[in-house]
Design a protein around this motif. Sequence first.
Motif, PDB file in Angstrom:
ATOM      1  N   ALA A 214       0.667  -1.212   0.021  1.00 22.04           N
ATOM      2  CA  ALA A 214      -0.018   0.072   0.229  1.00 22.04           C
ATOM      3  C   ALA A 214       0.839   1.221  -0.053  1.00 22.04           C
ATOM      4  CB  ALA A 214      -0.957  -0.032   1.318  1.00 22.04           C
ATOM      5  N   ALA A 215       1.919   1.324   0.723  1.00 21.99           N
ATOM      6  CA  ALA A 215       2.917   2.437   0.851  1.00 21.99           C
ATOM      7  C   ALA A 215       3.445   2.769  -0.494  1.00 21.99           C
ATOM      8  CB  ALA A 215       3.870   2.144   1.767  1.00 21.99           C
ATOM      9  N   ALA A 216       3.986   1.436  -1.112  1.00 21.23           N
ATOM     10  CA  ALA A 216       4.585   1.603  -2.713  1.00 21.23           C
ATOM     11  C   ALA A 216       3.658   2.202  -3.487  1.00 21.23           C
ATOM     12  CB  ALA A 216       5.179   0.497  -3.037  1.00 21.23           C
ATOM     13  N   GLY A 217       2.299   1.705  -3.552  1.00 20.03           N
ATOM     14  CA  GLY A 217       1.483   1.992  -4.438  1.00 20.03           C
ATOM     15  C   GLY A 217       0.880   3.566  -4.433  1.00 20.03           C
ATOM     16  N   ALA A 218       0.652   3.666  -3.197  1.00 20.10           N
ATOM     17  CA  ALA A 218       0.229   4.958  -2.795  1.00 20.10           C
ATOM     18  C   ALA A 218       1.164   6.154  -3.101  1.00 20.10           C
ATOM     19  CB  ALA A 218       0.138   5.176  -1.294  1.00 20.10           C
ATOM     20  N   SER A 219       2.482   5.889  -2.902  1.00 19.40           N
ATOM     21  CA  SER A 219       3.523   6.974  -3.107  1.00 19.40           C
ATOM     22  C   SER A 219       3.538   7.110  -4.946  1.00 19.40           C
ATOM     23  CB  SER A 219       4.708   6.621  -2.696  1.00 19.40           C
ATOM     24  OG  SER A 219       5.178   5.444  -2.973  1.00 19.40           O
ATOM     25  N   ASN A 220       3.584   5.921  -5.571  1.00 23.30           N
ATOM     26  CA  ASN A 220       3.630   6.050  -6.824  1.00 23.30           C
ATOM     27  C   ASN A 220       2.437   6.702  -7.388  1.00 23.30           C
ATOM     28  OD1 ASN A 220       5.957   4.704  -8.311  1.00 23.30           O
ATOM     29  ND2 ASN A 220       5.535   3.203  -6.734  1.00 23.30           N
ATOM     30  N   VAL A 221       1.278   6.410  -7.045  1.00 21.77           N
ATOM     31  CA  VAL A 221       0.168   7.036  -7.613  1.00 21.77           C
ATOM     32  C   VAL A 221       0.222   8.593  -7.179  1.00 21.77           C
ATOM     33  CG1 VAL A 221      -2.424   7.313  -7.285  1.00 21.77           C
ATOM     34  CG2 VAL A 221      -1.175   5.029  -7.328  1.00 21.77           C
ATOM     35  N   MET A 222       0.881   8.804  -6.256  1.00 22.46           N
ATOM     36  CA  MET A 222       0.984  10.149  -5.736  1.00 22.46           C
ATOM     37  C   MET A 222       1.969  10.974  -6.806  1.00 22.46           C
ATOM     38  SD  MET A 222      -0.400  12.185  -3.570  1.00 22.46           S
ATOM     39  CE  MET A 222      -1.115  11.258  -1.966  1.00 22.46           C
ATOM     40  N   ILE A 223       2.863  10.552  -7.222  1.00 25.50           N
ATOM     41  CA  ILE A 223       3.674  11.156  -8.280  1.00 25.50           C
ATOM     42  C   ILE A 223       2.912  11.656  -9.343  1.00 25.50           C
ATOM     43  CG2 ILE A 223       5.636  10.527  -9.707  1.00 25.50           C
ATOM     44  CD1 ILE A 223       6.852   8.724  -7.703  1.00 25.50           C
ATOM     45  N   TYR A 224       2.078  10.625  -9.930  1.00 25.84           N
ATOM     46  CA  TYR A 224       1.372  10.814 -11.055  1.00 25.84           C
ATOM     47  C   TYR A 224       0.234  11.932 -10.734  1.00 25.84           C
ATOM     48  CZ  TYR A 224       3.932   6.696 -12.358  1.00 25.84           C
ATOM     49  OH  TYR A 224       4.790   5.748 -12.498  1.00 25.84           O
TER      50      TYR A 224
ATOM     51  N   ASN B 136      -0.178  15.530 -12.375  1.00 23.91           N
ATOM     52  CA  ASN B 136      -1.533  15.939 -13.201  1.00 23.91           C
ATOM     53  C   ASN B 136      -2.214  17.435 -12.600  1.00 23.91           C
ATOM     54  OD1 ASN B 136      -1.864  13.899 -15.057  1.00 23.91           O
ATOM     55  ND2 ASN B 136      -3.328  12.774 -13.945  1.00 23.91           N
ATOM     56  N   TYR B 137      -2.127  17.342 -11.135  1.00 20.14           N
ATOM     57  CA  TYR B 137      -2.426  18.689 -10.459  1.00 20.14           C
ATOM     58  C   TYR B 137      -1.658  19.854 -10.923  1.00 20.14           C
ATOM     59  CZ  TYR B 137      -4.863  15.803  -7.331  1.00 20.14           C
ATOM     60  OH  TYR B 137      -5.860  14.734  -6.546  1.00 20.14           O
ATOM     61  N   ALA B 138      -0.347  19.464 -11.243  1.00 19.38           N
ATOM     62  CA  ALA B 138       0.485  20.691 -11.666  1.00 19.38           C
ATOM     63  C   ALA B 138       0.223  21.037 -12.958  1.00 19.38           C
ATOM     64  CB  ALA B 138       1.879  20.166 -11.525  1.00 19.38           C
ATOM     65  N   GLY B 139      -0.584  20.338 -13.785  1.00  9.77           N
ATOM     66  CA  GLY B 139      -1.202  20.567 -15.158  1.00  9.77           C
ATOM     67  C   GLY B 139      -0.447  19.787 -16.239  1.00  9.77           C
ATOM     68  N   ALA B 140      -0.349  18.751 -16.331  1.00  9.80           N
ATOM     69  CA  ALA B 140       0.390  17.936 -17.350  1.00  9.80           C
ATOM     70  C   ALA B 140      -0.659  18.078 -18.632  1.00  9.80           C
ATOM     71  CB  ALA B 140       0.579  16.306 -16.813  1.00  9.80           C
ATOM     72  N   SER B 141       0.001  18.050 -19.655  1.00 11.80           N
ATOM     73  CA  SER B 141      -0.881  18.176 -20.924  1.00 11.80           C
ATOM     74  C   SER B 141      -1.636  16.877 -21.096  1.00 11.80           C
ATOM     75  CB  SER B 141      -0.011  18.246 -22.149  1.00 11.80           C
ATOM     76  OG  SER B 141       0.830  17.248 -22.425  1.00 11.80           O
TER      77      SER B 141
ATOM     78  N   ILE C 153      -1.739   9.214 -19.813  1.00 12.93           N
ATOM     79  CA  ILE C 153      -0.615   8.243 -19.308  1.00 12.93           C
ATOM     80  C   ILE C 153      -0.442   7.869 -17.927  1.00 12.93           C
ATOM     81  CG2 ILE C 153       1.840   7.452 -19.381  1.00 12.93           C
ATOM     82  CD1 ILE C 153       1.876   8.817 -22.472  1.00 12.93           C
ATOM     83  N   PHE C 154      -0.439   9.188 -17.114  1.00 10.50           N
ATOM     84  CA  PHE C 154      -0.332   9.137 -15.834  1.00 10.50           C
ATOM     85  C   PHE C 154      -1.573   8.496 -15.202  1.00 10.50           C
ATOM     86  CE2 PHE C 154       2.660  13.059 -16.007  1.00 10.50           C
ATOM     87  CZ  PHE C 154       3.568  12.339 -16.318  1.00 10.50           C
ATOM     88  N   ASN C 155      -2.722   8.874 -15.610  1.00  8.58           N
ATOM     89  CA  ASN C 155      -4.092   8.273 -15.128  1.00  8.58           C
ATOM     90  C   ASN C 155      -4.054   6.760 -15.271  1.00  8.58           C
ATOM     91  OD1 ASN C 155      -5.299  10.413 -14.105  1.00  8.58           O
ATOM     92  ND2 ASN C 155      -6.141  10.929 -16.051  1.00  8.58           N
ATOM     93  N   MET C 156      -3.635   6.175 -16.385  1.00  6.24           N
ATOM     94  CA  MET C 156      -3.582   4.673 -16.733  1.00  6.24           C
ATOM     95  C   MET C 156      -2.355   3.912 -15.623  1.00  6.24           C
ATOM     96  SD  MET C 156      -5.897   4.225 -18.696  1.00  6.24           S
ATOM     97  CE  MET C 156      -5.922   3.029 -19.740  1.00  6.24           C
ATOM     98  N   LEU C 157      -1.336   4.783 -15.503  1.00  4.43           N
ATOM     99  CA  LEU C 157      -0.357   4.331 -14.635  1.00  4.43           C
ATOM    100  C   LEU C 157      -0.718   4.219 -13.029  1.00  4.43           C
ATOM    101  CD1 LEU C 157       2.919   5.491 -15.940  1.00  4.43           C
ATOM    102  CD2 LEU C 157       2.196   3.349 -15.834  1.00  4.43           C
TER     103      LEU C 157
END
Lengths: 57, 795
Positions: free
Chosen positions: B193-203, B207-212, B218-222
Amino acid sequence: MEIILVLLPISILLGLFFIGGFVWMTKKGQYDDLETPKFKMLLEDKIKNIAPKENQK
Amino acid sequence: MHAQHSSITKQEVVLCSHCDEPALAGITSRIDSSKVFCCAGCRTVYEVLNDIGLDEYYQIKERAGVIKRRAPVQLSEQKYLFLDHDSFHEEYAYKKNQTLSMDFYLEGIHCLACLWLIEKLPELVEFVINAKLDMEKSIVSVTILEQKDAKFSTVARELSQLGYKPHPLQKNQSTIELKQSEERSYLLKTGIAAAGASNVMIYAVSNYAGASDSYASIFNMLSIAFAIPVLSYSALPFYQNAIRSLRNRVVSIDLPISIALIAGAFYGAWNVLNGVHENYFDSLTTLVFLLLLSRYFLKKIQEKALSSRDFSYFYLGDSVRRIESLKNRKVQEIHPNFVSKNDYLLIAPGDFIPADSIVIEGESYINNSLFSGESRPTKLELGQFVFAGTQNISNEILIQVKKTREETRVGQILKSVEDGWKTKAPIVLYVDKIARFFMFTIFVLVAILFAKEAYTESLSSGFEAALTLLIVTCPCALALATPLAFTRSLEIAASAGAIIKNDSVLQKLSEVQNIFFDKTGTLTVGQLALKRIDTCSDSSHSLADVLLSLTRSSTHPKSRAITQYFESRFAKILNRSNYLETPGKGVSADIFGSTYSIDRDRVFENDKMIATLSFEDQVRTDSYQSIKSIKDGGYHISLLSGDHSQVCKEIALQVGIEKEHIYSEVSPESKNAIIRNQHKSMMVGDGANDAIALSQAHVGVAVLGAMDISLKAADIYMSEPGIARIGDILTLGKETMYVIKRNLAFSLIYNLATIIGVFAGIITPLIGAIIMPISSLTVLASTYIGTKKMRSLWR
């Protein structure tokens, strides 16, 4: 920005590598005893020649 | 272990080189005369360690900065022989490729030096292959070669000679393995859960920062890819609990969590597939991780506190001597667990009765304090029933076993104690009630919101609003608030040497107003020391030699005090005959033609009084200071003792308790009455002798006696003697409740504010996803920061 297409797989692979490592270590039982090992590392060396710290009883 | 003698400790205190107890006997090492020991046993240990080149132990010990080594136990060759029986091996030893291993619980494990010494066991005993110590549990697992001269009894004797008392642990392969795999899978779930959560948080952050758009998809799929294992595998315990609660028709906190997780996951996936960027995988995975983590901590600490109950057979003693039958009196030493009905057992003075039995031969006095709460010996006659857990005092008796283990009276009591462990604190029940009401309200509100939005706007916006509300009001902060604070406080208490039975004790601690202290063993050292000898006429032999010879084999506290006093002064042991010990009266013997006797405090030679003795129980050095600091906290302090009023007054004066708060010459029954009459009282006393009073008090604190038995009656067991930590524990109780209230207030305000926000349409799913983990984190931080006083206790 195309560099992301290279970095992304690398970061994912790294992540998976560490997750795999964690799973392996857990299954091997390395996290079963969290108390003793921290002391054990202190005992590795021969401490005969090291003078005990002063002002300790 | 060794009493301090009032008259000499004040001038010079030489500490034993091995165990750091005052060395009064003046025994020096035969190797190095600068080393002084308190007893021959400690000297032997020192010399043994020196002999085999393990004197490094003392350096490690000094570096670890730990004092108080346990003095070694005096042993006979017979001891621990039961460890070698085949039937014993069947239940206690693990067999594996020509080796045998057995687990022992060791009393007296402190630090690094202990670890080092114990793991050197293969160098001390040649057939030992491996010794592995788990310091947290104080359990050593010893592996020996399976050969003729390799015996566990030798290992056990070696361990006790080093100063650690070994108790073999019955093997229970299946439960241990089950527990281990459960623990590991829980850890795995948390880690993933820790690994998953931290990776999801990166994407999510990208996205919040405004990825095109193209990157965002792609980030959403990941995100989905990383969230799948977290929401399926790691979150499994929530789903299981939710299903269980549905089956039992109760609302558990895991139910809305599960609904939010599942609905959020599907809605998020739906959004991603439709090209909408808002998804909740970041907050959902973080939620799973944080909840698992807090529950993992909770479990770990609770286990630490509960492990004591596994050793509930300690009161049975190490081994018992069984004879084959009344006719064939061949003695065999066996482990108390192997005692069965109708066995004949020989019980020596000082031994504990291992099973409820009937006395077949002999008469004796027993210490029945476990049940009666009275420390005075009671007479035991032929044919009388005697309970397991009582201690034989004066003479050897033969008993026939009638009830064993769980069937015994003490077994029944211990069983009820185990049930008592599960008691929840009133505040937990209260919070549960609030949470249940809260969740019910949420379901209603969600339905209303959905209907309203679907009616006025569209079906999808109704769904979105409903989900936002469900996620944002998920009572995880509420769920974390109490257990986290309790857990942390139990941990702090344990590090300070106090084992607190359960959560409710912490709450009760915060309510205490009156504190009662027992005298003997609590405020005082609990061991008599010879204070003064007044001679009234000359004796034909040296009085010192006579007294030592008279008392050396008696186990009465006064005799022990005399023996220790004169042994340390090098008195000689004279030949004696017609030795007789009368319980409740004294000892007598013939020495060189004269009959000497000690009758209570008076010494006689041929019926002529030659001297009187006075004894004193020393006040602990820290008692005064501790009492003072507790008083400063605004508590009402009283002394409660069965002893004479004069003695009580003296002690009270020394520790600073006012005259009007002394209750002296109180029987155990009236102790109960006094305590019950006082509102919110705390009783601090001896786990065995004050058992009844301790159990009657609002909070009972045992400062002496075996842990298992003490925790039967008391709520708190102090592993260090004395009352130095009582003040800290009281503070801890108060502060814990303060932190809990702070946490609860925060989480309730948070939830109310967000409900209003969602209804007002201020909180979008995005804002909701950000505040939700933050609310849990705030509660976590609030708990871990705690208060200033708690932090100072922690260090």
